[in-house]
Write an enzyme that holds these catalytic residues in place. Sequence first.
Site, short mmCIF file in Angstrom:
data_model
loop_
_atom_site.label_atom_id
_atom_site.label_comp_id
_atom_site.label_asym_id
_atom_site.label_seq_id
_atom_site.Cartn_x
_atom_site.Cartn_y
_atom_site.Cartn_z
N GLN A 90 -4.31 -5.16 6.73
CA GLN A 90 -5.39 -5.99 6.10
C GLN A 90 -5.33 -7.33 6.83
OE1 GLN A 90 -7.76 -5.29 4.12
NE2 GLN A 90 -7.08 -3.01 3.58
N CYS A 115 -4.98 2.59 -3.68
CA CYS A 115 -3.46 2.92 -2.93
C CYS A 115 -2.43 2.08 -3.38
CB CYS A 115 -3.87 3.30 -1.49
SG CYS A 115 -5.16 4.65 -1.21
N HIS A 126 0.79 -1.25 0.16
CA HIS A 126 0.09 0.04 -0.09
C HIS A 126 0.94 1.33 0.13
CE1 HIS A 126 -2.79 3.08 1.92
NE2 HIS A 126 -3.79 2.35 1.59
N1 C6P Z 1 -6.36 0.50 3.06
C1 C6P Z 1 -8.25 0.19 1.50
O1 C6P Z 1 -9.21 0.28 0.92
P1 C6P Z 1 -5.04 3.67 7.51
O2 C6P Z 1 -5.47 4.51 6.27
O3 C6P Z 1 -3.87 4.39 8.09
O4 C6P Z 1 -5.96 3.28 8.37
O5 C6P Z 1 -4.11 2.45 6.69
C2 C6P Z 1 -3.44 2.37 5.60
C3 C6P Z 1 -3.22 1.18 5.01
C4 C6P Z 1 -2.01 0.68 5.24
N2 C6P Z 1 -1.47 -0.53 4.74
C5 C6P Z 1 -2.63 -1.51 4.05
C6 C6P Z 1 -2.23 -2.60 3.67
C7 C6P Z 1 -3.93 -1.02 3.97
O6 C6P Z 1 -4.84 -1.83 3.48
C8 C6P Z 1 -4.07 0.32 4.22
C9 C6P Z 1 -5.33 0.99 4.36
C10 C6P Z 1 -7.43 0.90 2.81
O7 C6P Z 1 -7.33 -0.78 1.03
C11 C6P Z 1 -7.78 2.34 2.40
S1 C6P Z 1 -6.77 3.18 1.46
#
Ligand code: C6P
Length: 404
Positions: free
Chosen positions: A201, A362, A121
């Site tokens: 995840q 992302c 990500h």
């Molecule tokens: N992925 C998705 O729809 P935050 O935003 O800090 O809670 O998490 C960021 C993040 C970091 N690593 C991984 C593997 C993620 O999946 C995510 C967040 C969401 O896939 C929102 S972009």
Amino acid sequence: MLDIQKIRADFPILSEKVNGKPLVYFDNGATSQKPQIVIDAIATYYQEINANIHRGVHTLSQLATDAYEISRVKIQHHINAKFSHEVLFTSGTTFGINLVTNGFASILKPGDEVVVSSLEHHSNIVPWQMLCEKTGATLKVIPMNEEGELIMEAFDALLSEKTKVVTVNHISNALGIINPIKYIIEKAHAVGAAVLIDGAQAVPHLKPDVQDLDCDFYAFSGHKMCGPTGTGILYGKEEWLNKLPPYQGGGEMIKEVTFEKTTYADLPHKFEAGTPNIAGGIVLGTAVDYLNNIGFDNIQKQEEALLAHATKRLLEIEGLRIYGTGKNKASVVSFNIDGIHPYDIGSIIDKLGIAVRTGHHCAQPIMNFFCIPGTIRASFSFYNTIEEIDAMVEAVKKAKTMLS
Ligand code: C6P
């Protein structure tokens, strides 16, 4: 087996209608829905014990402090951390990763190497890129194959005494692939590198055991595991958290302040400057209890059934391709239909009440690898049903007919 209807009754939003249709919520990878017990716990906190923590001698402040610290211990046990002070409250995965990269700015030197994976990500790419720019270290990338799996031989070949940090996600958000993190951690440690695992995840689907994994850092978000938004945890091994400098300066993270010099508080407070999300931290503990009461074995069984059914049914659609076909997968299906933009499918099925995510998730490097602008991602939770998957498949078929 779980009584899914009984579980669904815990989540008020699941009986809502969207665009006049029953909501089918398959965007759990972005954020999970919240059970009533979590929603109620937020109100109870503000109604009964709202006060600032670690500061007051008054009763309310002590009640709030106790509840916050009890939640920390609960999460310590949940992830099997050795000490509760290795569990830092954060606002989410992104904050946790940035806390670590900020700390490594004073450790890395030009010529050092940071290894990330091609499945990351942006939250676990960009902070490391910024760190490399700042320190002169070099970013190396573990490649992936057509199935969306990391290539371990290539990873082995990247490692050397120059490798100072290795970071990968436990589960890919865009493809659902579960990475072989135990192997990665062992190999990275063999060359003396520290390892950060992005568990964002993973935590909705499994209970990570940070001592068994032997990772140095494990970051995750509360909102993907039935907890409130703006909550998260960074686990760090005591020795690493002692080595890293504080991330933010302010109240609560100090021992003594004079204009000449400030000394820092002990762990975990050294990394928790300012008034935290007190209600969120406490209620994250409620969410962890809720998931453990359901049981991660039960959660996994239900999600495996959902994944198998969705994969089989979606592949009945001509021209549909699933991305992320590796063996070890969480309950995520990322797909496209030949000649149709994912956004168009997502918009049409939304009108039918079905919530999926479309786009690059992302994770643009993954989309570049497959030469696509994005995918349609259906990410399932234990509260989803086989009938909902059938409804999505019918909706996708309808969208395809409209768009062809
Ligand atoms: N992925 C998705 O729809 P935050 O935003 O800090 O809670 O998490 C960021 C993040 C970091 N690593 C991984 C593997 C993620 O999946 C995510 C967040 C969401 O896939 C929102 S972009």
